[in-house]
Structure formats: structure tokens, C-alpha cells
Write a protein that holds these residues in place. Sequence first.
Motif, PDB file in Angstrom:
ATOM      1  N   PRO A 485      44.702  19.974 113.903  1.00  0.00           N
ATOM      2  CA  PRO A 485      44.199  20.343 112.571  1.00  0.00           C
ATOM      3  C   PRO A 485      42.843  19.728 112.227  1.00  0.00           C
ATOM      4  O   PRO A 485      42.044  20.365 111.544  1.00  0.00           O
ATOM      5  CB  PRO A 485      45.293  19.811 111.632  1.00  0.00           C
ATOM      6  CG  PRO A 485      46.522  19.719 112.471  1.00  0.00           C
ATOM      7  CD  PRO A 485      46.051  19.380 113.850  1.00  0.00           C
ATOM      8  N   LEU A 513      48.803  24.153 113.052  1.00  0.00           N
ATOM      9  CA  LEU A 513      47.534  24.802 112.710  1.00  0.00           C
ATOM     10  C   LEU A 513      47.680  25.861 111.618  1.00  0.00           C
ATOM     11  O   LEU A 513      46.678  26.387 111.134  1.00  0.00           O
ATOM     12  CB  LEU A 513      46.919  25.442 113.960  1.00  0.00           C
ATOM     13  CG  LEU A 513      46.546  24.497 115.103  1.00  0.00           C
ATOM     14  CD1 LEU A 513      45.931  25.280 116.257  1.00  0.00           C
ATOM     15  CD2 LEU A 513      45.581  23.419 114.632  1.00  0.00           C
ATOM     16  N   LEU A 516      45.280  26.856 108.057  1.00  0.00           N
ATOM     17  CA  LEU A 516      43.947  26.245 108.132  1.00  0.00           C
ATOM     18  C   LEU A 516      42.836  27.290 108.201  1.00  0.00           C
ATOM     19  O   LEU A 516      41.730  26.995 108.635  1.00  0.00           O
ATOM     20  CB  LEU A 516      43.860  25.317 109.358  1.00  0.00           C
ATOM     21  CG  LEU A 516      44.803  24.107 109.333  1.00  0.00           C
ATOM     22  CD1 LEU A 516      44.654  23.292 110.608  1.00  0.00           C
ATOM     23  CD2 LEU A 516      44.503  23.229 108.118  1.00  0.00           C
TER      24      LEU A 516
END
Length: 587
Positions: A485, A513, A516
Amino acid sequence: METETHMADLLLGGFVMLGAALVMVLIFRRFGIGAVLGYLIAGILIGPQGFQLISNAETILEFSEIGIILLLFIVGLELAPARLMRLRQAIFGLGMSQVILCGIALFLLIMATTNFTLAASIAIGLPLALSSTAQVLPMLQSSGRLNTPTGEKAFSILLFQDLSIIPLLTIIAAMSRAPDDSGNQSGWLTALYAVIAIVGLILIGRYLLQPLLKVIGRIAERELFIVAGLVAVFGGAALMEFIGLSPALGAFIAGVMLANSPYRHELEADIDPFRSLLLGFFFIAVGMMLDLNVVIENPFFVLGAAAALVTVKIAIIFGLGKLFGMATNPALAMGMLLSQGGEFGFVLFAEAEKALLIEPEASSLFGAIITVSMATTPFLMLLSRRFSNGASQKSTNLEDPGNAERASVIIVGQGRFGQTVSQMLISARIPLTLIDIKPEQIDIHEQFGAKVFYGDGTRVDLLRRAGGAEADAIVFCMDDRDFGPEKVRAIAQSFPETKLLVRVYDRRQLVALKGLGIVGMKREVFESAIDLAKQTMHAIDIDYSLIDEADEDFRQRDCDRLEAQIKSGDMSAGGDLRFGTGLPPTP
């Protein structure tokens, strides 16, 4: 009126420096030589020894040394304390050996070939053992080689060289012939202050700066990240400068303090443009300070001494690399990377001049030798790429993505997965820029006529050079389960208009993830595994309708399970949606 005149001179000076740098760097980049030599030549042309367009080189040099400070901060951000501990043997073993052996060899060479006194030879020879952090580290960063074994060892040597400023200044002070200045503190006291300052910086970083960044993260003001980063940089640098150490060392420690912060990539992305510009000014100032009269009056000595300096350091560093277990090619590459004189040589020569150990003429002469040795580095860097760790002898064209034509899509990673993605997009006549960090992979593509650029495509600065801000999409196809991330968030913030798509290793990485700003993610074996399961059912004569039903049921369950894991943050969530084993045979 004076204020207006001063402002006009300042603006004109900035225009001249930036204009000269723009022209010369474009020329040298065009021939694949690199930016540093372009900056040096630009400085020579506009300086007092050239067309005399700008005269205050010393002031520009002092100001632009902030670029070195920012560079060391960014490097520190990449070195978490655990990784720094892992490098301790290279720092204090390889680094110390390099400074001592190169210093002794160059001191003996000066004693044997000149009429300098013993003290003068020491004051000149020891500083020549240092290499240019400002020149080598940006080259390693931009080429993606900083985190390779060769890059790590080169960095370890450079870091110890920065630490060695304390004993070198102490040696010069001990030999001083100048009248005693009771205000000067002893080397031991400086070392004690250094330890106290380092401990203080670590505590400030952990208990003050890290919580402050969390608050700023919640506010979500990008400008505050820049301010907080610069506060850390200049605070650490000012503290080290105050106790008589390298300010760059303080900035480096400040970076290490924040290396474990989840916001380190934002800090790096925000500060890096300042670093690049100021380092350019630094090399322009070095070029402006080159005394061409000294070179003209002593051309054979300057060129011969620069060649001897480079040769001696390559030989010693190569030997040390072999002694510390490096293979022949990487050891030779490291010797080439660190063969030049460094910016701290100018500082130490000035101190030796103040201590009445050398004449101003000698300081200018050996300053010119350092500058000439710096000019050889871009050419040696081109050669060193043949010997870099992991590079094959065929790797003759590891080109920077900054030279790529602007494309609609940037694909990072050209292994089996990335090749399939790129072939599909090429079939649709979509302009691509391909990037990979493995030289052998680039060699293979080159054999088939495909152009792949070299570098770490997860770095914001490299993606920016490759045209990330203008691209429609960036597709990350590399096999990297650690692509997390922090990196994705920094890339998304740097290129808000560009769509990001990612190959993920497994559902754990996919969950990490999610949310994002990524518009597409695909687990690397998900579709192929489903397809193979369907082929298996075909092979054992399962009915087509049942195969389609199983496919749809599995995908829906997997999707529901993923949603449960994302919402709860618990990878065990949705366990009831998994199919169990030992089911009765299908009728």
C-alpha cells in the motif's frame, strides 16, 4: 532601488544557470552520457573562467549543497534500521578499509611524485580517498541499482566516507601550523556530541515526528507533508552542522528515523524534485569553481593526476570487493562507480589551507583534479553497467526510461505475465513503454526487436521520467508480493489522472491494495487455475452446463469471500464460503 537591482541580478542569474543546464544536459543525455557532465560543462561555460556570466560560485555552491542534504535524506528513507544493521559489516568493514587503503596509497603517490611536505601530502592524499556521494547515488537511484548487492556495497562505502569527515578534520587540525584557536573543540568531544545528537534525533523521530505525520495523514494536506519532511531534513542537518559534522549525515539519520513510517513514500515523492534541481546547481557551481588557468598551466599534471587517482581507486576498491566476497564483474563495477574524487575534498582542502598546510595554489590544483575525475564518472558508469551484478555481458543498452517516447500505457515488468499483457495491447496498436529491472530480461527482448527500458518501475521519480503523468494507464506486471500500500499510495497521489492496474501475488496482497485507487487487479494464477479446472472437468466428461454452473458458483463465492475479508480486515472471514473436501461424487 538596490533591492530591485539585486532581484534583477538574481533572476538573470537563475535564467542563465537553468538555461545553460537545460541545453548542456539535453546534449549530453542525447549521447547517453548523463546529466552530471552536462552540469559541469554548463558551469565552466557560464563561470568566471568561461563567459563570466556569473561570478558568485561559492555562494551558489553553499546554497546548492542543500541538494546533497536532501539526497541523503531520501536515501535514509529507503534504509530501515533493520536493513542498516544488516549493512554494518559492509559499512565498517568495507567502507573503513576503502578510506584507509585509498588514503594511504594516494598519500604515498603524492609523496613520491611531488615536492610537497609530509603534512601537505597527508592533507591532500586522505581527502582524495573520498568519492562523490552527490554524483554516484543519483546515478544508482535513477538506474534502479541502489538496492542491488553492488549498489548496497557502494552506498555502504559512501556512508562511511561521510562518517570519516570527523577523523579527517581532526587529523588536519592536529597538523595545523596556524596560530592556536582555543575556540576549537577536540575530535573526541565532537565524537561524543555526535553520539548524543544521533540518539536525540532517533528519539525525536520516534516520539515526535512519527505521531506528527499520522496527524498530517488524517488531515490529508500534501503541503504539510512537504513542510514536515523539510523540518526533519533541516533540523537534523542543522544539528550536525552545529556540532561540526557533515549536515548530510544529520539528514541521512532523519531519513532513517522515518524509514518505517507508512508515509515515507509520500515524503520521498514530495522532496525528490527539490533534490534533483539543487544537485544540478551543485554541479554547476563545481564547474564554475574550476580554475581553468591551473589546468592550462599544468595540463599534463592535472590530467595525469586525475587518471592516476581514478586508476588507483579502481584497483584498490576492486581488490577490496573481491576480498569481501564479491564476484569479479560487480567488484570491478563498484571500483568504477567510486573512482572519482568527492565534494568533501573541496571542504578538506579549504581546511588544510586555513591550517597553513597547503598553499591556495595547491588547493586550486587538486580541486581541478577532483573536478576532472568527476567528469570521467559518466563514461565509467556506462562501462560499469557491463559488470553490474546480474547483468550479462550482452547488456549493452540499459537505457533510462526518461528517454522513452510518451506512450498511452506504461507496463512495469516484462516476465511471462507482462509479456502477455504487452502483446495483447500491441495487437490493439496501443503505444507502450516497457520497463524492467532485470538486465537479462532486457537482453532477451532486444534479441526479438522489442525495446525495454531499465529501472525500478515502482519508483515515483522513474515513472515521472517515463511519462507517468501523461500516460492513460500504468500496469504493474512484476512478480512482487511486497508491492504494498505505501508504494501504491505514493504512485496514485503522484499521478492522480493515470489509471493503475496491478498483478497481485495472492488474495492477501489483493486485500491489502483494495481501496487505493487501483482500477484493476488480477491474481497471477487465478484465471489459469480456473481454466485448468474446467479443462479437467472436460477431460473426465462432466456435462458442459455443470461446468459453467461450477465456474459461476466458484467465482461468486470467491467474490463474496473477498468482500468479507476486505470489510473485516481478517483473512479468515468468509470461511463458510469455501468448498470443503470429501464431497460426495456428482450424480
